[in-house]
Design an enzyme around this catalytic site. Structure first.
Site, short mmCIF file in Angstrom:
data_model
loop_
_atom_site.label_atom_id
_atom_site.label_comp_id
_atom_site.label_asym_id
_atom_site.label_seq_id
_atom_site.Cartn_x
_atom_site.Cartn_y
_atom_site.Cartn_z
CB ILE A 46 -0.83 0.11 1.11
CG1 ILE A 46 -0.16 -0.04 2.50
CG2 ILE A 46 -2.02 -1.23 1.04
CD1 ILE A 46 -0.90 -0.04 3.86
NE ARG A 89 -0.49 -11.04 9.00
CZ ARG A 89 -0.04 -11.78 7.92
NH1 ARG A 89 -0.24 -10.88 6.75
NH2 ARG A 89 -0.24 -12.98 7.78
CD GLU A 291 -1.39 -1.66 13.20
OE1 GLU A 291 -1.46 -1.42 14.36
OE2 GLU A 291 -1.91 -2.55 12.45
#
Lengths: 364, 174
Positions: A46, A89, A291
């Site tokens: 992304i 991940r 994150e």
């Protein structure tokens, strides 16, 4: 009325490869007859760069140049399954999956090369696109030649598949003890802020951030994650709020501009430090960065606000209103007919309605 | 209605109140200007109108009859990037890429106006452009390096043509 500077810090830990029993990534790799490598993996890039990082992992594991490797994660139909791009991940679990697959491709490659060179596979190594005999580097064969031999001489395909998932660790019913995650990343953030005690506005002047990512497979991309995460964290700390009375829809903003997010004007000075304490489980020792990159800033900013003006803002974002309310709570309560004035040291003085003056309290 | 888009003249059929963004994306087929907030807030639809960075989503076609429009497609091509494009590439200035076209056009407009732009100029020129991935750092670095002329815009290595492998296949009957 003045601007006050303060410094605060926070430290966090962030787990990867969590113990939830069912969080796999899979990958399949095949080698073209000319030695180029096609990787099919479901992990979606992304923008964080998982395609680049997975390509590096495959190229390094296989011993071929980066340019020979093509990632195909164009759709979830032709690619093996990946649970998704979340929970930081991508490098750890997705990267492990492509590493396992690449390791198997390497074994197949050496098997074919062994037949061609008439040397046992355990005595061969592969790097820079060439298979060489250990200790006798002149006995060598290009990876492209091996792939061609597999295709045209032996009628075989050099391929390999792999998957990775943390094995489920059942918690002990009495103590709750289990192996909760496969790796833990650590980070610390120092924030320097300037607080205007008249308007309640907070500016972040500098963020010093230290991240232990195990191994930075691509340091520039790690830095991109740190900087991008920092601006998200700055937004969470100072600007970004769901509308009042969430989840009720009353007073919800209906314009793009009614949700405040950091712009270039909010950019602080950055000092990024990457530490590498490798994980035994991750690909090439890598842990996670995704994150966790926006977790440390809000707490560091709120600590810095306390350092600057001596009040804790306990709800994020620390909007000017919340900062001013915190400053007000710290002072004597407002009395009928009296005006409360804050001086620079935040001591409190009252002025009576008739103009007379008397100190109510001095709160250091 | 007519426009000069990336140097070529176009006769357009869209009604005059159509936004330039829709004209570019729907009628002309240029997809680099992105439809983000479509309220003028996010900046990703920015194109150059007669050299000035403007929000294409807020610009009706009728207001710019005959104007010269530049989009990212008009900046350069993969083998010959513009300085801003090359700098973005070199500095890893894009992550998801959605804000990138607007950022590039704003930066191109700034550098045309002020070739020796300072850091403050860059922060000001990009302030209306939202990026949620990069934290702006590498974007600002890229624009500053383009301003200082510290980018290599040439791409000496041509990319392999599809169907024509760059590696000769040894032993193949072909």
């Amino acid at each position: 009325m003045a601007k006050h500077r303060g410094r605060g810090f926070s430290a966090i830990e962030y787990p990867t490869g969590m113990n939830q029993g069912g969080d796999p990534s899979q990958a399949w790799i095949k080698m073209k007859p000319d030695g180029r490598v096609d990787v099919f993996a479901g992990t979606v890039d992304i923008g964080q760069g998982s395609k680049t990082v997975h390509t590096q992992i495959v190229a390094d594991t296989l011993g071929v140049p980066y340019d020979w490797v093509t990632m195909d994660n164009s759709n979830t139909d032709s690619s093996p399954l990946c649970t998704g791009t979340f929970a930081s991940r991508g490098t750890f679990i997705g990267g492990n999956a492509v590493a396992v697959a690449a390791e198997r491709v390497r074994e197949r490659l050496l098997e074919i090369a062994a037949r061609e060179l008439e040397i046992d596979p355990s005595d061969l190594e592969v790097s820079d696109g060439e298979v060489r005999a250990k200790g006798a580097p002149d006995r060598k064969l290009g990876v492209g030649d091996v792939a061609a031999a597999a295709t045209w001489t032996h009628g075989e395909l050099i391929t390999g598949s792999g998957a990775w998932m943390k094995p489920y660790s059942a918690p002990d019913p009495d103590t709750g003890e289990c192996d909760p995650h496969a790796a833990i990343s650590y980070a610390a953030c120092v924030a320097d802020v300037e607080v205007d005690d008249e308007t309640g506005e907070v500016r972040v002047l500098k963020l010093i951030q230290v991240y232990d990512v195990g191994h930075a497979i691509n340091p520039t991309l790690v830095e991109g994650q740190i900087e991008g995460g920092a601006m998200m964290g700055l937004g969470l700390g100072l600007l970004e709020a769901t509308y009042p009375y969430y989840p009720a829809l009353d007073h919800r903003g209906d314009q793009f501009g009614s949700y405040l997010a950091p712009s270039t004007k909010d950019l602080p000075e950055f000092d990024n430090v990457i530490l590498e304490y490798p994980s035994s489980e991750g690909p090439f020792g890598a842990k996670a960065i995704g994150e966790m990159a926006n977790n440390a800033q809000p707490a560091a900013i709120c600590s810095a606000i306390y350092d600057a003006v001596g009040v804790w803002v306990t709800e994020c974002p620390a909007t000017p209103e919340r900062v001013l309310r915190a400053l007000e709570r710290r002072s004597e309560p407002r009395r009928e007919g009296k005006r409360i004035v804050f001086d620079e040291d935040l001591s409190v003085r009252s002025v009576s309605a008739t103009g007379g003056e008397g100190f109510l309290a001095v709160d250091g | 209605m007519s426009l000069i888009i990336n140097g070529a003249e176009y006769e357009l059929a869209s009604p005059p109140l159509t936004s330039l963004l829709n004209v570019l994306r729907e009628e002309v087929g240029l997809l680099s200007p992105k439809a983000g907030c479509q309220q003028g807030g996010c900046g990703t639809c920015t194109v150059l109108i007669d050299g000035e960075p403007r929000r294409a989503c807020l610009t009706p076609l009728g207001a710019i009859e005959g104007a010269a429009i530049t989009t990212v497609e008009g900046l350069g091509d993969p083998r010959n990037l513009s300085p801003v494009q090359a700098a973005f590439h070199e500095h890893y200035a894009a992550q998801c890429g959605f804000c990138t076209p607007g950022m590039m056009m704003a930066a191109t407009g700034l550098l045309a106006r002020r070739p020796d732009a300072t850091r403050d100029d860059v922060l000001e020129a990009l302030a209306g452009h939202f990026c949620r991935c990069t934290g702006y750092v590498k974007i600002v670095d890229a624009v500053l390096s383009a301003a200082a002329g510290r980018v290599d815009t040439t791409r000496p290595e041509p990319e392999a043509e599809p169907g024509e492998p760059s590696v000769v296949i040894p032993g193949s009957p072909a």
